[in-house]
Design an enzyme around this catalytic site. Structure first.
Site, PDB file in Angstrom:
ATOM      1  N   GLU A   1       0.830  -1.215   0.000  1.00 28.31           N
ATOM      2  CA  GLU A   1       0.000   0.000   0.000  1.00 28.31           C
ATOM      3  C   GLU A   1       0.862   1.261   0.000  1.00 28.31           C
ATOM      4  O   GLU A   1       0.630   2.195   0.772  1.00 28.31           O
ATOM      5  CB  GLU A   1      -0.962  -0.002   1.196  1.00 28.31           C
ATOM      6  CG  GLU A   1      -1.939  -1.170   1.167  1.00 28.31           C
ATOM      7  CD  GLU A   1      -3.094  -1.038   2.148  1.00 28.31           C
ATOM      8  OE1 GLU A   1      -2.969  -0.281   3.126  1.00 28.31           O
ATOM      9  OE2 GLU A   1      -4.127  -1.696   1.924  1.00 28.31           O
TER      10      GLU A   1
ATOM     11  N   GLU B   1      -6.713  -7.655  -1.306  1.00 28.64           N
ATOM     12  CA  GLU B   1      -7.406  -7.620  -0.006  1.00 28.64           C
ATOM     13  C   GLU B   1      -8.895  -7.368  -0.208  1.00 28.64           C
ATOM     14  O   GLU B   1      -9.305  -6.231  -0.418  1.00 28.64           O
ATOM     15  CB  GLU B   1      -6.808  -6.543   0.911  1.00 28.64           C
ATOM     16  CG  GLU B   1      -5.395  -6.850   1.377  1.00 28.64           C
ATOM     17  CD  GLU B   1      -4.874  -5.880   2.432  1.00 28.64           C
ATOM     18  OE1 GLU B   1      -5.673  -5.093   2.986  1.00 28.64           O
ATOM     19  OE2 GLU B   1      -3.654  -5.909   2.701  1.00 28.64           O
TER      20      GLU B   1
END
Ligand SMILES: *[C@@H]1O[C@H](CO)[C@@H](O)[C@H](O)[C@H]1NC(C)=O
Length: 725
Positions: free
Chosen positions: A182, A251
């Site tokens: 991320e 995710e």
């Protein structure tokens, strides 16, 4: 705990490099990952190995397989593996190789997210605390000391994986890895050094020649050698930067984490299944549930302010490893339906039509004649009748039907045919017999303290070896001070960067304050009863896990940084912040190892009618026999405030049932856009009442249970319970 198991690796590394890529058996195109020449729809789930015990792993992996998963995804937790520089730990819950081999034995693949930044509601985002103190270091940017350390760890993990032959081209289960995590939002904020760092990380990773692809998630500006992927509650609209890469969802958030002070989040399975079907009908070919099994933040691993010890995450397998129904079963049915569509999905692009309002149809037809259809109703309120190839299909609101032969509806995301689990926590009969030990309040006179002028940052002093740091100072009050006669006590103000604080005046608790999940900072401000002469002020500052996310979160402060002042004296306000302070790391009970059998025998414990109750800073201990059977176990801590719990010397985590959940726990409709605050429970209750006791940590009899209680509680109401579903 430290092992030299893999210390010889660098010397023999060159051997593997030559054996490495026998044949590149994992590749991809724009449709999907290709393994041994076959395009695959890959269904994956996150299970973080340190969040359960090795004894639980085989069962968790089997239940993941039975739930229709092809892949297990995990982060690699640097601070668990290298607790001090060069001292490695690959034992017990950190036996990564064992975990991966168990996945392999079950016939599943692995997605290894090496990071080493993991976020993950894990202490300091997975970085060892010592890394903060490497001279000149700045995390996650174009910084030499950081890059050297990061490369060292990534190389270490890759070397171990190669040595154990765990990458797919070597016959192992690892089909993909992840570098960084991320990073996109950080790069966007810091600009050029962020870009340089991304390019460096990609090159470094690819240069390790693992023979399997590298992924970066939430990273729009991805180098050509890397696959970018999506994280979120929904990812149907995501497109990889390069159209030749497969569309991946690393995710799929199955729920959300619980924080002390917050309610427990839930994500309805109808919406979760809907988001996955929607992703797949839009060319998606890899998705991973985060979490499939969330587990437990044992010890002091929880972080990201006030994250609870339970990391249940509302996942398909609950914290204790039991299927959480209907979530587990309804997803298993979804996976079956998707696999029935696989031949069509991996060999064609969808043809999309819109037969009616809020209706959408995706049809996949392969050259060999396979046909699969996804029929969608996006209306969040109304069900609909959708006509497809002259047949009517009934679709509930916000749902997708799957037709693996373009005729028969085998699955609809909102039609749940699985019964809900009814979870019971049953107390085991026979109460526990407790003993107590009162922690003394140290003062500035103690010899074993560090003395400095002014206030020090907490983690700088503790290096996170304990949650606790004592800040101690003396305050002299002249015998002719006005307040001694008037009784108008002076006002003590203490400001702290977090996360909790107990204020002791002359050895007596004067008050406790703590931050909340929106703001870890806190202020203690109370009139305090001081006497003429020397007064002992002892502040116990408590960390509740170090931040794990945010721009340069590694530089965020903890502890009492001031101001600290006394107001209402004859002189006006006295600034205490700049005077002499003494520091003591940890509690006395910690230095005596009261949580262990030997340590606990080093002090006098009190029992019977003298047992300390509702007293701050108290240690409790008892012994118990392992309950019969195999049902998972927990401790009901409802009568306690805040602290930490150990079983046979192992920490099961921080307890904080005294922190009552505030929030909105209104009715929840699965239909419509989900966010983590939409469907919550336990408002007005402790955010976490039950604490998982792993069966494998118990002996048949004589198990030592130790509780450190900061606030004061009634241990006689603690009970051991079995969990059944
Ligand atoms: C699927 O991928 C193809 C090829 O990139 C693209 O043309 C098409 O728009 C995509 N369809 C959907 C629904 O995303």
């Amino acid at each position: 705990m430290h092992t030299t198991k893999y210390s010889i690796l660098p010397a023999i590394k060159s051997l593997f490099l030559s054996l490495d890529i026998v044949s590149a058996t994992v590749s991809y195109d724009d449709k999907a990952f290709i393994i041994n020449g076959q395009r695959k729809i890959l269904i994956s789930g996150s299970i973080h190995y340190p969040r359960s015990t090795p004894q639980m792993w085989p069962d968790l992996i089997q239940k993941a397989k039975d739930g229709g998963l092809d892949v297990i995804q995990t982060y690699v937790f640097w601070n668990g593996h290298e607790p001090s520089p060069g001292k490695y730990n690959f034992e017990g819950r950190f036996d990564l190789v064992k975990f991966i081999k168990l996945v392999q034995q079950a016939g599943l693949y692995v997605h290894l997210r090496i990071g080493p930044y993991v976020c993950a509601e894990w202490n300091l985002g997975g970085f060892p605390v010592w890394l903060k103190y490497v001279p000149g270091i700045e995390f996650r940017t174009d910084n030499k000391p950081f890059k050297v350390a990061m490369q060292g760890f990534v190389q270490k993990i890759v070397d171990i994986m190669k040595y154990e032959k765990l990458f797919e081209p070597q016959g192992g289960p690892i089909i993909m890895s992840q570098i960084e995590n991320e990073y996109g939002p950080v790069e966007w904020e810091i600009g050029a050094p962020g870009k340089a760092y991304t390019a460096w990380a990609a090159n470094m990773a690819v240069g390790l020649n693992t023979g399997v692809p590298w992924i970066m998630c939430k990273q729009e500006d991805v180098p050509a050698s890397i696959i970018d992927s999506c994280n979120g509650f929904y990812c149907e609209g995501f497109r990889p930067k390069n159209p030749n890469k497969p569309k991946m969802w690393t995710e799929v958030w199955t729920g959300w984490y619980t924080q002390y002070g917050g309610p427990v989040p839930h994500r309805p399975v109808e919406d979760l299944a809907f988001s996955v079907a929607r992703f797949v009908q839009n060319n998606g070919s890899f998705f991973n549930y985060y979490m499939y099994h969330g587990g437990t933040n044992f010890g002091r691993t929880a972080a990201g302010l006030f994250v609870a010890t339970s990391y249940d995450y509302d996942a398909p397998l609950d914290e204790y490893g039991l299927p959480y129904e209907p979530k587990w079963g309804h997803l298993r049915d979804l996976h079956k339906a998707i696999k029935q569509c696989e031949p069509a999905l991996v060999s064609s692009y969808p043809k999309v039509t819109w037969p009616g309002k809020n209706q959408e149809v995706h049809v996949f037809i392969s050259k060999s004649g396979a046909c699969a259809a996804f029929l969608a109703n996006y209306d969040p309120t109304f069900s609909t009748k959708l006509m497809f190839q002259n047949h009517p299909y009934d679709l509930p609101p916000w749902s997708i039907s799957i037709l693996p032969d373009c005729k028969t509806e085998v699955y609809n995301t909102a039609k749940v045919n699985v019964q809900s689990s009814k979870v019971k926590m049953t107390p085991i009969s026979g109460g526990l017999s407790w003993q107590s030990y009162n922690e003394e309040t140290p003062s500035a006179d103690n010899s074993d303290t560090l003395v400095r002028d002014g206030l020090l940052e907490q983690i700088y002093v503790t290096r996170d070896s304990s949650d606790y740091l004592w800040y101690m100072t003396d305050v002299n009050i002249a015998s002719n001070e006005g307040f001694l006669k008037s009784g108008r006590w002076p006002l003590l103000t203490v400001m702290s960067a977090g996360h909790a604080l107990h204020v002791f005046i002359n050895g007596k608790l004067s008050g406790s304050v703590y931050g909340n999940l929106d703001n870890p900072k806190l202020t203690y401000s109370h009139n305090v009863n001081l006497r003429a002469g020397v007064n002992k002020i002892s502040l116990l500052s408590v960390a509740v896990g170090l931040a794990n996310v945010g721009l340069h979160y590694e530089k965020w402060n903890t502890g009492v940084l001031g101001p600290v002042s006394l107001n209402g004296l004859d002189e006006g306000t006295r600034d205490l912040a700049k005077q002499k302070w003494s520091y003591k790391v940890g509690l006395k009970g910690e230095s005596l190892s009261l949580h262990t059998v030997t340590g606990s025998s080093s002090v006098e414990w009190i029992e019977g009618s003298q047992l300390a109750q509702k007293q701050p800073l108290t240690w409790y201990k008892t012994t118990f026999n392992a309950p019969q059977g195999n049902d998972p176990l927990a401790l009901d801590m409802i009568s306690m405030g805040k602290g930490e719990i150990w079983i046979n010397g192992e920490s099961i985590g921080r307890h904080w049932p005294g922190y009552i959940a505030k929030g909105n726990c209104g009715a929840c409709n699965y239909a419509g856009i989900y966010k983590e605050t939409k469907c919550q429970s336990d408002c007005g209750q402790p955010s976490q009442r039950w604490y998982h006791v792993p069966r494998s940590w118990l002996n048949p009899s004589g198990n030592l249970l130790v509780v450190l209680e900061e606030w004061g509680g009634d241990p006689t109401k603690i009970s051991l319970v079995t969990r059944t579903a």
